[in-house]
Scaffold this motif. Structure first.
Motif, PDB file in Angstrom:
ATOM      1  N   ILE A   1       0.760  -1.215   0.070  1.00 30.63           N
ATOM      2  CA  ILE A   1      -0.008   0.043   0.054  1.00 30.63           C
ATOM      3  C   ILE A   1       0.856   1.148   0.009  1.00 30.63           C
ATOM      4  CG2 ILE A   1      -1.838   1.291   1.395  1.00 30.63           C
ATOM      5  CD1 ILE A   1      -2.839  -1.273   2.236  1.00 30.63           C
ATOM      6  N   TYR A   2       0.718   2.335  -0.882  1.00 28.20           N
ATOM      7  CA  TYR A   2       1.306   3.354  -1.115  1.00 28.20           C
ATOM      8  C   TYR A   2       0.386   4.698  -0.454  1.00 28.20           C
ATOM      9  CZ  TYR A   2       4.362   0.561  -3.840  1.00 28.20           C
ATOM     10  OH  TYR A   2       5.198  -0.561  -4.411  1.00 28.20           O
ATOM     11  N   LYS A   3       1.300   5.419   0.134  1.00 25.50           N
ATOM     12  CA  LYS A   3       0.668   6.945   0.443  1.00 25.50           C
ATOM     13  C   LYS A   3      -0.076   7.867  -0.411  1.00 25.50           C
ATOM     14  CE  LYS A   3       3.544   6.890   4.643  1.00 25.50           C
ATOM     15  NZ  LYS A   3       4.492   7.658   5.747  1.00 25.50           N
ATOM     16  N   SER A   4       0.807   7.497  -1.686  1.00 19.42           N
ATOM     17  CA  SER A   4       0.200   8.556  -2.723  1.00 19.42           C
ATOM     18  C   SER A   4       0.528   7.918  -4.230  1.00 19.42           C
ATOM     19  CB  SER A   4       0.832   9.947  -2.623  1.00 19.42           C
ATOM     20  OG  SER A   4       2.113   9.904  -2.953  1.00 19.42           O
ATOM     21  N   THR A   5       0.001   8.585  -5.312  1.00 19.03           N
ATOM     22  CA  THR A   5       0.149   8.036  -6.464  1.00 19.03           C
ATOM     23  C   THR A   5       1.484   8.409  -6.765  1.00 19.03           C
ATOM     24  OG1 THR A   5      -2.035   8.677  -7.082  1.00 19.03           O
ATOM     25  CG2 THR A   5      -0.322   8.344  -8.771  1.00 19.03           C
ATOM     26  N   TYR A   6       2.197   9.396  -6.531  1.00 17.95           N
ATOM     27  CA  TYR A   6       3.604   9.713  -6.523  1.00 17.95           C
ATOM     28  C   TYR A   6       4.444   8.651  -6.209  1.00 17.95           C
ATOM     29  CZ  TYR A   6       8.124  12.034  -6.323  1.00 17.95           C
ATOM     30  OH  TYR A   6       9.414  12.274  -6.513  1.00 17.95           O
ATOM     31  N   ASP A   7       4.227   8.197  -4.833  1.00 21.49           N
ATOM     32  CA  ASP A   7       4.921   7.150  -4.197  1.00 21.49           C
ATOM     33  C   ASP A   7       5.065   5.864  -5.129  1.00 21.49           C
ATOM     34  OD1 ASP A   7       5.962   8.605  -2.161  1.00 21.49           O
ATOM     35  OD2 ASP A   7       4.433   8.336  -0.599  1.00 21.49           O
ATOM     36  N   PHE A   8       3.656   5.398  -5.481  1.00 23.40           N
ATOM     37  CA  PHE A   8       3.359   4.332  -6.221  1.00 23.40           C
ATOM     38  C   PHE A   8       4.082   4.265  -7.766  1.00 23.40           C
ATOM     39  CE2 PHE A   8       1.253   2.153  -9.714  1.00 23.40           C
ATOM     40  CZ  PHE A   8       1.192   1.016  -9.668  1.00 23.40           C
ATOM     41  N   VAL A   9       4.259   5.435  -8.437  1.00 20.10           N
ATOM     42  CA  VAL A   9       4.938   5.597  -9.500  1.00 20.10           C
ATOM     43  C   VAL A   9       6.335   5.718  -9.323  1.00 20.10           C
ATOM     44  CG1 VAL A   9       5.477   7.207 -11.447  1.00 20.10           C
ATOM     45  CG2 VAL A   9       3.196   7.052 -10.555  1.00 20.10           C
ATOM     46  N   ILE A  10       6.841   6.131  -8.231  1.00 20.80           N
ATOM     47  CA  ILE A  10       8.568   6.105  -8.101  1.00 20.80           C
ATOM     48  C   ILE A  10       8.992   4.585  -7.746  1.00 20.80           C
ATOM     49  CG2 ILE A  10      10.414   6.990  -6.221  1.00 20.80           C
ATOM     50  CD1 ILE A  10       9.283   8.807  -8.275  1.00 20.80           C
ATOM     51  N   ALA A  11       8.015   3.866  -7.023  1.00 19.23           N
ATOM     52  CA  ALA A  11       8.276   2.571  -6.765  1.00 19.23           C
ATOM     53  C   ALA A  11       8.016   1.720  -7.920  1.00 19.23           C
ATOM     54  CB  ALA A  11       7.431   1.999  -5.745  1.00 19.23           C
ATOM     55  N   LEU A  12       7.086   1.989  -8.754  1.00 18.09           N
ATOM     56  CA  LEU A  12       6.688   1.133 -10.007  1.00 18.09           C
ATOM     57  C   LEU A  12       8.247   1.367 -11.036  1.00 18.09           C
ATOM     58  CD1 LEU A  12       5.009  -0.262 -11.829  1.00 18.09           C
ATOM     59  CD2 LEU A  12       3.857   1.746 -12.594  1.00 18.09           C
ATOM     60  N   TYR A  13       8.631   2.561 -11.226  1.00 19.76           N
ATOM     61  CA  TYR A  13       9.759   2.641 -12.156  1.00 19.76           C
ATOM     62  C   TYR A  13      11.114   2.026 -11.498  1.00 19.76           C
ATOM     63  CZ  TYR A  13       7.292   5.477 -15.493  1.00 19.76           C
ATOM     64  OH  TYR A  13       6.404   6.151 -16.619  1.00 19.76           O
ATOM     65  N   GLY A  14      11.078   1.895 -10.101  1.00 23.71           N
ATOM     66  CA  GLY A  14      12.094   1.360  -9.691  1.00 23.71           C
ATOM     67  C   GLY A  14      12.370  -0.303  -9.333  1.00 23.71           C
ATOM     68  N   GLU A  15      11.187  -0.637  -9.722  1.00 22.54           N
ATOM     69  CA  GLU A  15      11.038  -2.170  -9.087  1.00 22.54           C
ATOM     70  C   GLU A  15      10.299  -2.723 -10.280  1.00 22.54           C
ATOM     71  OE1 GLU A  15      11.337  -5.206  -7.800  1.00 22.54           O
ATOM     72  OE2 GLU A  15      11.538  -3.797  -6.175  1.00 22.54           O
ATOM     73  N   PRO A  16      11.134  -3.403 -11.194  1.00 25.72           N
ATOM     74  CA  PRO A  16      10.993  -4.644 -12.304  1.00 25.72           C
ATOM     75  C   PRO A  16       9.623  -5.652 -11.984  1.00 25.72           C
ATOM     76  CG  PRO A  16      13.088  -4.387 -12.397  1.00 25.72           C
ATOM     77  CD  PRO A  16      12.878  -3.778 -10.902  1.00 25.72           C
TER      78      PRO A  16
END
Length: 282
Positions: A8-23
Motif C-alpha cells: 500500500i502506497y501513501k500517494s500516486t507519486y510514491d507508487f509511480v516512483i516504486a513502479l519505475y524502480g521495481e521490475p
C-alpha cells in the motif's frame, strides 16, 4: 490485488516512483492488466448495450441467459495459455546468449509471479461463472432464452425449460414425502426462486403450451422480465433505497399510533404467532 499481494502506497507519486524502480512490481501490474483485459472489453460492450433501448436490453438479457458470457472465460484462458504470454508480459525468455540454470534467481522469481498470474486468471474466471450461471439455469431469469434472435438458441431453450420444470416439480413432490433432514429440502431451498409467484405463473403458462417459444403470452412474460434496465443501480441500489424508505415510514407511523391501535394490531396481525406471540382466540 490481494492475489498479487501488492503493498500500500501513501500517494500516486510514491507508487509511480516504486513502479519505475521495481521490475517485479511492473510485471505484477502487467499481469493484472492482462488478466482483466477481456473482462473490461465485455464490460464496455455491456455498457453500450444499455444504451440501445428496450430491444437492445432484451437481446442482451437473452444472450446472457444463453451463456454468451462463457466466451469471455474462454478468451481469458486462451490468453493465459497462449504461446506469446511470456513475451506479452515482458518476462525474461531464454535465448542463445543466455541459458537459464535451475537455480537462477530471475527464473525462480518469475516462476512465482507466473503462478500468481495463473491463480488470478482462474479466480476471475471462477467468479465470472459463479456470478452469471444462474441467469441461464434459474427461473425466472432463464425464460429470457426464448427471446434470443438465434433460432437454435430458441429450440435449445424449449428443451431446457421443459427439463428444468419437470425436474423442479419432481423435486417438490419428493420433498413432500422426504425425511425432514433429507438433502432434498436443502436442494430445493438452494434453488431459491421456485416459490416466487412469477415463477409459478411461468410454470403454468409454459407447461400449458409445452414451452413453445412462439407463444404470445410466454413471450410477453419474458419481455416484461427482461426488457427493463439491468444496471446495478436499478436492480440493487433502488431496491435497497426503497426498503430503507419503507422502514423509515413504518417507524414514523408506529410512533404516531395510539397505544390501543398498537395492541389491536398485535392482537390481529398474522405475523405475531410466527414471532412466538400467543394471540387470544375468539
Amino acid at each position: 490485488v490481494q492475489t498479487c499481494a501488492l503493498p500500500i502506497y501513501k500517494s500516486t507519486y510514491d507508487f509511480v516512483i516504486a513502479l519505475y524502480g521495481e521490475p517485479r512490481l511492473q510485471l505484477q501490474v502487467r499481469m493484472m492488466i492482462d488478466a482483466t483485459l477481456d473482462l473490461h472489453e465485455e464490460y464496455s460492450a455491456h455498457l453500450e448495450a444499455q444504451k440501445e433501448g428496450t430491444h437492445g436490453m432484451l437481446r442482451w438479457c437473452a444472450e446472457r441467459a444463453c451463456g454468451n458470457w462463457y466466451q469471455t472465460i474462454v478468451k481469458m484462458i486462451n490468453r493465459m495459455t497462449g504461446p506469446d504470454t511470456a513475451e506479452r508480459l515482458k518476462m525474461t525468455t531464454p535465448s542463445p546468449f543466455r541459458v537459464f540454470q535451475p537455480d537462477d534467481p530471475v527464473l525462480e522469481e518469475e516462476s512465482k509471479l507466473a503462478k500468481q498470474y495463473v491463480k488470478l486468471v482462474m479466480t476471475l474466471a471462477a467468479n465470472r461463472v459463479w456470478s452469471q450461471v444462474h441467469f441461464g439455469l434459474v427461473f425466472p431469469y432463464c425464460l429470457a432464452r426464448i427471446m434470443s434472435p438465434n433460432q437454435d438458441d430458441k429450440r435449445r431453450a424449449q428443451v431446457l425449460l421443459r427439463s428444468l420444470t419437470d425436474a423442479i416439480l419432481k423435486l417438490e413432490d419428493r420433498t413432500k414425502v422426504a425425511h425432514q433432514k433429507s438433502p432434498l429440502h436443502r436442494l430445493l431451498c438452494d434453488l431459491g426462486t421456485t416459490e416466487w409467484v412469477v415463477t409459478r405463473e411461468i410454470f403454468v403458462q409454459g407447461i400449458r403450451v409445452d414451452w413453445c417459444y412462439n407463444d404470445v403470452e410466454l413471450r410477453k412474460m419474458a419481455f416484461s422480465l427482461s426488457a427493463g434496465p439491468s444496471t446495478t443501480k436499478y436492480c440493487l441500489e433502488n431496491v435497497i433505497s426503497t426498503v430503507k424508505d419503507c422502514g423509515q415510514r413504518v417507524q414514523k407511523n408506529t410512533r404516531n399510533m395510539s397505544m390501543h391501535t398498537k395492541w389491536m394490531y398485535a392482537g390481529t396481525s398474522h405475523y405475531a404467532p410466527a414471532g412466538g406471540v400467543e394471540q387470544l382466540q375468539v
